[in-house]
Write an enzyme that holds these catalytic residues in place. Structure first.
Site, PDB file in Angstrom:
ATOM      1  N   ASP A  86      -5.436   8.792   3.676  1.00  0.00           N
ATOM      2  CA  ASP A  86      -5.789   8.837   2.085  1.00  0.00           C
ATOM      3  C   ASP A  86      -7.023   9.523   1.469  1.00  0.00           C
ATOM      4  OD1 ASP A  86      -3.418   7.706   2.026  1.00  0.00           O
ATOM      5  OD2 ASP A  86      -4.056   5.684   1.688  1.00  0.00           O
ATOM      6  N   HIS A 107       0.814  -0.954   0.055  1.00  0.00           N
ATOM      7  CA  HIS A 107      -0.061  -0.172  -0.032  1.00  0.00           C
ATOM      8  C   HIS A 107       0.945   1.151  -0.043  1.00  0.00           C
ATOM      9  CE1 HIS A 107      -3.576   2.469   1.592  1.00  0.00           C
ATOM     10  NE2 HIS A 107      -2.356   3.309   1.816  1.00  0.00           N
ATOM     11  N   GLU A 108       1.738   1.345   1.045  1.00  0.00           N
ATOM     12  CA  GLU A 108       2.786   2.500   1.030  1.00  0.00           C
ATOM     13  C   GLU A 108       3.485   2.650  -0.166  1.00  0.00           C
ATOM     14  OE1 GLU A 108       2.624   5.009   3.367  1.00  0.00           O
ATOM     15  OE2 GLU A 108       0.764   3.926   4.312  1.00  0.00           O
ATOM     16  N   HIS A 118       1.784   4.399  -2.925  1.00  0.00           N
ATOM     17  CA  HIS A 118       1.901   5.839  -2.965  1.00  0.00           C
ATOM     18  C   HIS A 118       3.135   6.416  -3.411  1.00  0.00           C
ATOM     19  CE1 HIS A 118      -1.737   6.383  -0.658  1.00  0.00           C
ATOM     20  NE2 HIS A 118      -1.270   5.694   0.386  1.00  0.00           N
TER      21      HIS A 118
END
Ligand SMILES: [Zn+2]
Length: 351
Positions: free
Chosen positions: A156, A58-59, A62
């Protein structure tokens, strides 16, 4: 972040584990291995590890997009409450921020979808325990994706909201609105957390503090973005000499109401002395000379330095003031008070 350890790098971005996270994982594996809590077995522990792996993905999603937009990512840190991408700057282009913020939750939803397809195709070949674990994994990823889409800035969803607002109003106003919505969400989360889940309270605290901190940093970079140190520094600098005593310095501080002074020897800057340094000295030792207690490793600024950069120095080093030096000579001083005053003046003009 302090107390975190690098495990590997992806796309040149270091991925670090925070000590609290390591302790948590260790505890989970100990509990699982020795069967301390019946419901936590090794499969549960592996599953929890996998969930944290998806947090890293997930990170990274980004970070990967942010990097493509030329934003430097310092690192990704894994904490017990989730992951954190430390970006050097916040993208000011709403369209970019929107995509960067979306990338994380979308990666969770994609992982959930892929796992679901795997479950449908191979489900009949898996044991009940394994397909149960896969099912749990899908649910967790769905929840992670949806939870992060809550408009609780700086999560987010809150960033997506800010980007949406910033297309319609100034960046600063959009941040203010998103931050206040974020703080309200944080309060609701904390209340729900009290009844259902302790973790939610921690996340709420993170959101609340984060919303405030990010709004302030946006205010500073927007309002002071064009200022240089020379525009706001105090040029009438009062200095002390290394031979002054602690007692004399204390008197000067009370008389002139300054909390810190540069110390010069023959016009040359040799140190800085603050009220903090002085207050550590017991009363009966105040005949001591300040050269023995002053700070000699100085953080300095230049008249032509961007003010935002100097503010960064103040915050990073947790100091109240920096001497401004040109050609080795002290030409001014910038304190947090100077910055606050300038900000207040500009904020008044803003309304
Ligand atoms: Zn995210």
């Amino acid at each position: 972040m302090k107390y975190s350890f690098k495990i590997f790098s992806v796309f040149g971005i270091p991925v670090e584990l925070h000590i609290t996270f390591l302790v948590l994982m260790l505890l989970i594996y100990i509990v699982a291995f020795f069967k301390i809590i019946p419901s936590i077995n090794l499969l549960t522990a592996v599953l929890i590890t996998l969930v944290f792996a998806t947090v890293v993905i997930h990170e990274l999603s980004h970070s990967y997009l942010a990097k493509r937009y030329g934003i430097r990512i310092e690192r990704i840190v894994l904490l017990p409450i989730g992951g954190l991408s430390e970006m050097e700057e916040i993208p000011k282009d709403p369209a970019q921020e929107l995509r960067i913020a979306l990338a994380g939750p979308v990666s969770n939803l994609v992982i959930a979808l892929i796992s679901y397809i795997v479950l449908i195709i191979f489900g009949s070949f898996l044991s009940i325990v394994l397909s149960g674990a896969l099912y749990y994994f899908i649910i967790v990823n769905l929840l992670l994706g949806l939870f992060n889409l809550l408009p609780a800035f700086p999560m987010d969803g809150g960033r997506i909201l800010r980007a949406f607002l910033a297309e319609r109003m100034s960046f600063i106003k959009a941040t203010k609105l998103a931050a206040s919505i974020g703080k309200q969400f944080a309060i609701i989360m904390a209340v729900i957390g009290v009844f259902f889940n302790f973790l939610l309270i921690l996340i709420a605290i993170f959101v609340y503090i984060g919303a405030d901190a990010e709004y302030k940093s946006v205010v500073v970079s927007t309002l002071l973005g064009d200022e240089m140190v020379k525009d706001i520094m105090t040029t009438d600098v009062h200095t002390l000499t290394p031979e002054d005593t602690v007692q004399e310095t204390l008197k000067t501080m009370f008389r002139e109401k300054h909390m810190g002074y540069p110390v010069t020897d023959d016009g040359k800057l040799v140190g800085i002395i603050t009220f903090d340094d002085i207050s550590k000295i017991p009363e009966n030792e105040r005949d001591m000379l300040i050269k023995d207690i002053m700070t000699r490793e100085l953080i300095l600024s230049d008249p032509n330095e961007d003010l935002v950069e100097t503010i960064g120095k103040l915050n990073k080093n947790r100091i109240g003031r920096v001497p401004v030096v040109k050609n080795g000579e002290i030409v001014g001083i910038v304190s947090k008070t100077d910055i606050t005053n300038t900000l207040q003046k500009k904020e008044l003009k803003l309304d």
